[in-house]
Scaffold this motif. Sequence first.
Motif, PDB file in Angstrom:
ATOM      1  N   ALA A  80       0.825  -1.207   0.000  1.00 34.47           N
ATOM      2  CA  ALA A  80       0.000   0.000   0.000  1.00 34.47           C
ATOM      3  C   ALA A  80       0.859   1.257   0.000  1.00 34.47           C
ATOM      4  CB  ALA A  80      -0.933  -0.008   1.206  1.00 34.47           C
ATOM      5  N   VAL A  81       1.896   1.293   0.847  1.00 33.84           N
ATOM      6  CA  VAL A  81       2.769   2.465   0.902  1.00 33.84           C
ATOM      7  C   VAL A  81       3.391   2.737  -0.462  1.00 33.84           C
ATOM      8  CG1 VAL A  81       4.961   3.330   1.839  1.00 33.84           C
ATOM      9  CG2 VAL A  81       3.251   2.359   3.373  1.00 33.84           C
ATOM     10  N   ALA A  82       3.844   1.693  -1.143  1.00 37.11           N
ATOM     11  CA  ALA A  82       4.456   1.859  -2.466  1.00 37.11           C
ATOM     12  C   ALA A  82       3.453   2.442  -3.464  1.00 37.11           C
ATOM     13  CB  ALA A  82       4.993   0.528  -2.964  1.00 37.11           C
ATOM     14  N   GLN A  83       2.223   1.935  -3.437  1.00 37.72           N
ATOM     15  CA  GLN A  83       1.210   2.450  -4.357  1.00 37.72           C
ATOM     16  C   GLN A  83       0.847   3.895  -4.032  1.00 37.72           C
ATOM     17  OE1 GLN A  83      -2.242   0.038  -5.256  1.00 37.72           O
ATOM     18  NE2 GLN A  83      -1.128  -1.854  -4.802  1.00 37.72           N
ATOM     19  N   MET A  84       0.770   4.212  -2.749  1.00 32.93           N
ATOM     20  CA  MET A  84       0.469   5.590  -2.362  1.00 32.93           C
ATOM     21  C   MET A  84       1.539   6.546  -2.865  1.00 32.93           C
ATOM     22  SD  MET A  84      -0.639   4.880   1.565  1.00 32.93           S
ATOM     23  CE  MET A  84      -2.010   3.818   1.971  1.00 32.93           C
ATOM     24  N   ALA A  85       2.799   6.194  -2.626  1.00 34.74           N
ATOM     25  CA  ALA A  85       3.905   7.066  -3.017  1.00 34.74           C
ATOM     26  C   ALA A  85       3.929   7.286  -4.521  1.00 34.74           C
ATOM     27  CB  ALA A  85       5.230   6.470  -2.545  1.00 34.74           C
ATOM     28  N   ASP A  86       3.593   6.256  -5.285  1.00 41.80           N
ATOM     29  CA  ASP A  86       3.590   6.381  -6.740  1.00 41.80           C
ATOM     30  C   ASP A  86       2.593   7.427  -7.229  1.00 41.80           C
ATOM     31  OD1 ASP A  86       5.579   4.540  -7.153  1.00 41.80           O
ATOM     32  OD2 ASP A  86       4.225   2.871  -7.620  1.00 41.80           O
ATOM     33  N   ASP A 144       7.453   5.133   5.445  1.00 38.15           N
ATOM     34  CA  ASP A 144       8.685   5.355   4.689  1.00 38.15           C
ATOM     35  C   ASP A 144       8.686   6.781   4.169  1.00 38.15           C
ATOM     36  OD1 ASP A 144      11.134   4.822   3.530  1.00 38.15           O
ATOM     37  OD2 ASP A 144      10.394   3.319   2.120  1.00 38.15           O
ATOM     38  N   THR A 145       9.875   7.223   3.757  1.00 37.46           N
ATOM     39  CA  THR A 145      10.092   8.594   3.304  1.00 37.46           C
ATOM     40  C   THR A 145      10.492   8.589   1.830  1.00 37.46           C
ATOM     41  OG1 THR A 145      10.780   9.257   5.522  1.00 37.46           O
ATOM     42  CG2 THR A 145      11.405  10.714   3.719  1.00 37.46           C
ATOM     43  N   PHE A 146      10.022   9.605   1.097  1.00 43.02           N
ATOM     44  CA  PHE A 146      10.243   9.702  -0.338  1.00 43.02           C
ATOM     45  C   PHE A 146      10.667  11.125  -0.696  1.00 43.02           C
ATOM     46  CE2 PHE A 146       7.111   6.561   0.737  1.00 43.02           C
ATOM     47  CZ  PHE A 146       7.524   5.439   0.028  1.00 43.02           C
ATOM     48  N   VAL A 147      11.375  11.246  -1.800  1.00 43.59           N
ATOM     49  CA  VAL A 147      11.890  12.543  -2.232  1.00 43.59           C
ATOM     50  C   VAL A 147      11.469  12.791  -3.678  1.00 43.59           C
ATOM     51  CG1 VAL A 147      13.962  13.933  -2.637  1.00 43.59           C
ATOM     52  CG2 VAL A 147      13.857  12.380  -0.670  1.00 43.59           C
ATOM     53  N   VAL A 148      11.026  14.015  -3.955  1.00 45.50           N
ATOM     54  CA  VAL A 148      10.812  14.448  -5.336  1.00 45.50           C
ATOM     55  C   VAL A 148      11.889  15.484  -5.648  1.00 45.50           C
ATOM     56  CG1 VAL A 148       8.356  13.949  -5.387  1.00 45.50           C
ATOM     57  CG2 VAL A 148       9.115  16.178  -4.581  1.00 45.50           C
ATOM     58  N   GLY A 149      12.441  15.412  -6.845  1.00 47.64           N
ATOM     59  CA  GLY A 149      13.551  16.289  -7.191  1.00 47.64           C
ATOM     60  C   GLY A 149      14.879  15.631  -6.868  1.00 47.64           C
ATOM     61  N   ASP A 150      15.925  16.450  -6.915  1.00 50.40           N
ATOM     62  CA  ASP A 150      17.281  15.893  -6.784  1.00 50.40           C
ATOM     63  C   ASP A 150      18.102  16.532  -5.676  1.00 50.40           C
ATOM     64  OD1 ASP A 150      17.661  18.371  -7.892  1.00 50.40           O
ATOM     65  OD2 ASP A 150      18.576  17.657  -9.759  1.00 50.40           O
ATOM     66  N   ASP A 151      17.425  17.042  -4.641  1.00 55.95           N
ATOM     67  CA  ASP A 151      18.149  17.618  -3.507  1.00 55.95           C
ATOM     68  C   ASP A 151      18.949  16.503  -2.822  1.00 55.95           C
ATOM     69  OD1 ASP A 151      18.706  18.372  -0.699  1.00 55.95           O
ATOM     70  OD2 ASP A 151      17.512  20.151  -1.146  1.00 55.95           O
ATOM     71  N   PRO A 152      20.276  16.561  -2.837  1.00 55.36           N
ATOM     72  CA  PRO A 152      21.064  15.445  -2.304  1.00 55.36           C
ATOM     73  C   PRO A 152      20.890  15.236  -0.809  1.00 55.36           C
ATOM     74  CG  PRO A 152      22.487  17.304  -2.840  1.00 55.36           C
ATOM     75  CD  PRO A 152      21.133  17.633  -3.380  1.00 55.36           C
ATOM     76  N   GLU A 153      20.676  16.306  -0.040  1.00 52.69           N
ATOM     77  CA  GLU A 153      20.526  16.147   1.403  1.00 52.69           C
ATOM     78  C   GLU A 153      19.176  15.524   1.751  1.00 52.69           C
ATOM     79  OE1 GLU A 153      21.440  20.024   3.027  1.00 52.69           O
ATOM     80  OE2 GLU A 153      23.550  19.464   3.224  1.00 52.69           O
ATOM     81  N   MET A 154      18.173  15.827   0.973  1.00 55.18           N
ATOM     82  CA  MET A 154      16.874  15.176   1.196  1.00 55.18           C
ATOM     83  C   MET A 154      16.967  13.685   0.886  1.00 55.18           C
ATOM     84  SD  MET A 154      14.043  17.925  -0.157  1.00 55.18           S
ATOM     85  CE  MET A 154      13.783  19.487   0.722  1.00 55.18           C
ATOM     86  N   HIS A 155      17.611  13.355  -0.223  1.00 55.79           N
ATOM     87  CA  HIS A 155      17.796  11.945  -0.553  1.00 55.79           C
ATOM     88  C   HIS A 155      18.604  11.231   0.531  1.00 55.79           C
ATOM     89  CE1 HIS A 155      16.017  11.412  -4.552  1.00 55.79           C
ATOM     90  NE2 HIS A 155      16.340  12.676  -4.779  1.00 55.79           N
ATOM     91  N   ALA A 156      19.643  11.895   1.025  1.00 53.77           N
ATOM     92  CA  ALA A 156      20.476  11.296   2.071  1.00 53.77           C
ATOM     93  C   ALA A 156      19.680  11.088   3.352  1.00 53.77           C
ATOM     94  CB  ALA A 156      21.693  12.172   2.343  1.00 53.77           C
ATOM     95  N   CYS A 157      18.811  12.035   3.683  1.00 50.94           N
ATOM     96  CA  CYS A 157      18.010  11.936   4.904  1.00 50.94           C
ATOM     97  C   CYS A 157      17.033  10.766   4.812  1.00 50.94           C
ATOM     98  CB  CYS A 157      17.257  13.244   5.126  1.00 50.94           C
ATOM     99  SG  CYS A 157      16.424  13.378   6.728  1.00 50.94           S
TER     100      CYS A 157
END
Length: 233
Positions: free
Chosen positions: A37-43, A119-132
């Motif tokens: 469910a989480v995966a489908q929501m994030a999509d 779980d946490t997801f990121v849109v865009g390419d902010d490297p610190e957000m991806h790292a977090c």
Amino acid sequence: MTTSTTDTIEAPDRREATGAKFSPSSMQYARSQSWRAVAQMADGIRPGMTEAQAQTHSMGVLKQMGMDRIWHPLIVRFGEATLATFKERTDPERVLGEQDIFFIDIGPVWQGHEGDAGDTFVVGDDPEMHACAQAASTLWHEVAEQWRREKTSGQALYAYAAERARALGWRLNQDIKGHRVCDFPHAIYKAGNLGDFGLCPRTGLWILEIQIAHPTRPFGAFYEDLLTEDDTP
């Protein structure tokens, strides 16, 4: 002794008791369905959506998947709201940006058993957000492995989590300390927080929650899952 559907199966510690209908296989099913469910929501969550719209979309996913009910409110948090705790109110009109971070936290019931995944997801390419976002998952898996390897208490697990978060360069939210799940409703056992549990938690009964914050920027990340001997949802 014959138990009815309202009876409790006692454990060595009352805080780990379950109902007579409790089934480890149903707990695993609830776990796997929650992650699907989480995966489908994030999509389906896109920049320009509000938190309220994302929650409506996410609830639709759960209904389409045939959940029994929810046992805790569905949470979707964007941007700075990823620092808020479960009980804190956030702005439902907050809009997800093109460079942004968000997390999902769900508590559905499947086959009469409580799922809980986040779980946490990121849109865009902010490297610190991806790292977090990655750090929250990494920290969760390190703490879970510590439990499997050392058979430590819930209290010791969260002390270890705080130590590892500092070592990785993040701040652990120590107000988020995990909790019980089982056949619905787990609340009748009054188990308290995992982080206050002085014994080694049994497999398949406890949710390990990890919420971290960036040391200087206004965002964080969240990851939670069921503690089991099998690390794969």
